[in-house]
Design a protein around this motif. Structure first.
Motif, short mmCIF file in Angstrom:
data_model
loop_
_atom_site.label_atom_id
_atom_site.label_comp_id
_atom_site.label_asym_id
_atom_site.label_seq_id
_atom_site.Cartn_x
_atom_site.Cartn_y
_atom_site.Cartn_z
N LYS A 1 34.59 39.07 33.92
CA LYS A 1 34.98 38.01 34.84
C LYS A 1 36.02 38.58 35.80
CE LYS A 1 38.67 36.10 31.91
NZ LYS A 1 39.14 34.92 31.15
N ALA A 2 36.37 37.79 36.80
CA ALA A 2 37.44 38.14 37.75
C ALA A 2 37.18 39.45 38.48
CB ALA A 2 38.79 38.20 37.03
N ASN A 3 35.89 39.76 38.68
CA ASN A 3 35.50 40.95 39.45
C ASN A 3 36.07 42.25 38.91
OD1 ASN A 3 33.83 39.59 41.28
ND2 ASN A 3 35.51 39.16 42.68
N THR A 4 36.14 42.35 37.59
CA THR A 4 36.41 43.65 36.99
C THR A 4 35.22 44.56 37.26
OG1 THR A 4 35.39 43.03 34.89
CG2 THR A 4 37.76 42.59 35.15
N SER A 5 35.38 45.84 37.04
CA SER A 5 34.26 46.76 37.25
C SER A 5 33.04 46.39 36.40
CB SER A 5 34.71 48.20 36.97
OG SER A 5 35.67 48.62 37.91
N PRO A 6 33.21 46.08 35.11
CA PRO A 6 32.03 45.63 34.35
C PRO A 6 31.44 44.34 34.90
CG PRO A 6 33.76 46.36 32.86
CD PRO A 6 34.37 46.30 34.23
N HIS A 7 32.27 43.44 35.38
CA HIS A 7 31.76 42.19 35.96
C HIS A 7 30.93 42.48 37.21
CE1 HIS A 7 32.68 37.97 37.79
NE2 HIS A 7 31.52 37.99 37.16
N LEU A 8 31.39 43.40 38.05
CA LEU A 8 30.63 43.76 39.24
C LEU A 8 29.30 44.41 38.85
CD1 LEU A 8 33.46 45.21 41.53
CD2 LEU A 8 32.39 42.95 41.65
N ALA A 9 29.30 45.18 37.77
CA ALA A 9 28.05 45.78 37.30
C ALA A 9 27.09 44.71 36.82
CB ALA A 9 28.34 46.78 36.18
N GLU A 10 27.62 43.70 36.16
CA GLU A 10 26.77 42.58 35.74
C GLU A 10 26.19 41.86 36.95
OE1 GLU A 10 27.08 38.61 32.90
OE2 GLU A 10 28.79 39.16 34.16
N GLN A 11 26.99 41.65 37.98
CA GLN A 11 26.50 40.99 39.18
C GLN A 11 25.44 41.82 39.87
OE1 GLN A 11 29.76 39.37 41.73
NE2 GLN A 11 31.10 39.79 39.99
#
Length: 217
Positions: A135-145
């Motif tokens: 969440k909150a545009n962490t690197s893993p979150h961006l990868a999920e997106q």
């Protein structure tokens, strides 16, 4: 420090560490690594501030650490480190070239937003808590997106401790991304409470909550 220990326990600890961003968090990570028995043949330092980088070098030297190098470029630090600690204030990815990690280091991605999606997707990824971290545009979150799924995740720190997730065997970069867990705050609070109680200094603050009706009526 716990993750670094558990993720390298079966394959040997890295001996070349690099600190990317060298504020208080980096110093405490180093302190906990040293306090749990880690030793390093070499330590690399990189920071956008030359003063901060040299200050951290002086701190390391004061602890007895030899062979400390201040790297002028991010790429040099990454390529010359087998354990990399990211502790920056970056708000979006700035390390995006996955080839920098071709030597398959272990990465403690403490600041969470340094690594580009390509780096994440080419790595083994461990987090402390999946929903919390993505969440909150962490690197893993961006990868999920970018991918629309979470298939790039390989487990949590709990899974590692239970022997259910990959360790760092040097065949791929391994990135540990810890968002931070509230249970850690509870553990510290309980420790403080127990110490104050044992010392006979526990105090009750009268009317700390001046209004005890849940909804003020």
């Amino acid at each position: 420090a716990l993750a670094a220990d558990r993720l390298t326990r079966d394959h040997g600890r890295p001996t070349r560490v690099g600190f990317f961003g060298v504020g208080l968090i980096a110093r405490y990570v180093h302190m906990y690594l040293a306090g749990t028995g880690w030793t390093f043949d070499s330590v690399g330092v990189h920071d956008l501030s030359a003063d901060h980088a040299n200050g951290f070098r002086e701190y390391l030297t004061s602890t007895g650490q030899g062979n400390v190098t201040v790297h002028g470029s991010a790429e040099d630090l990454v390529r010359n480190s087998d354990l990399i600690v990211f502790a920056t204030v970056a708000g979006e990815p700035h390390v995006t070239d996955a080839s920098w990690f071709d030597h398959n280091p272990l990465v403690l991605h403490v600041s969470l937003r340094d690594l580009g999606t390509d780096v994440i997707l080419r790595s083994t990824n461990i987090v402390d808590d999946v929903d919390h971290c993505l969440k909150a545009n962490t690197s893993p979150h961006l990868a999920e997106q970018a991918t629309g799924n979470r298939d790039f995740l390989h487990g949590t720190l709990y899974d590692v401790m239970e022997g259910k997730a990959p360790q760092h065997d040097g065949t791929r970069p391994l990135v540990f991304s810890p968002f931070g867990l509230g249970v850690l705050d509870l553990a510290v609070g309980k420790y403080v409470y127990d110490q104050v109680t044992a010392d006979g200094e526990l105090m009750v603050v009268p009317e700390f909550f001046h209004e005890l009706s849940r909804y003020g009526r």
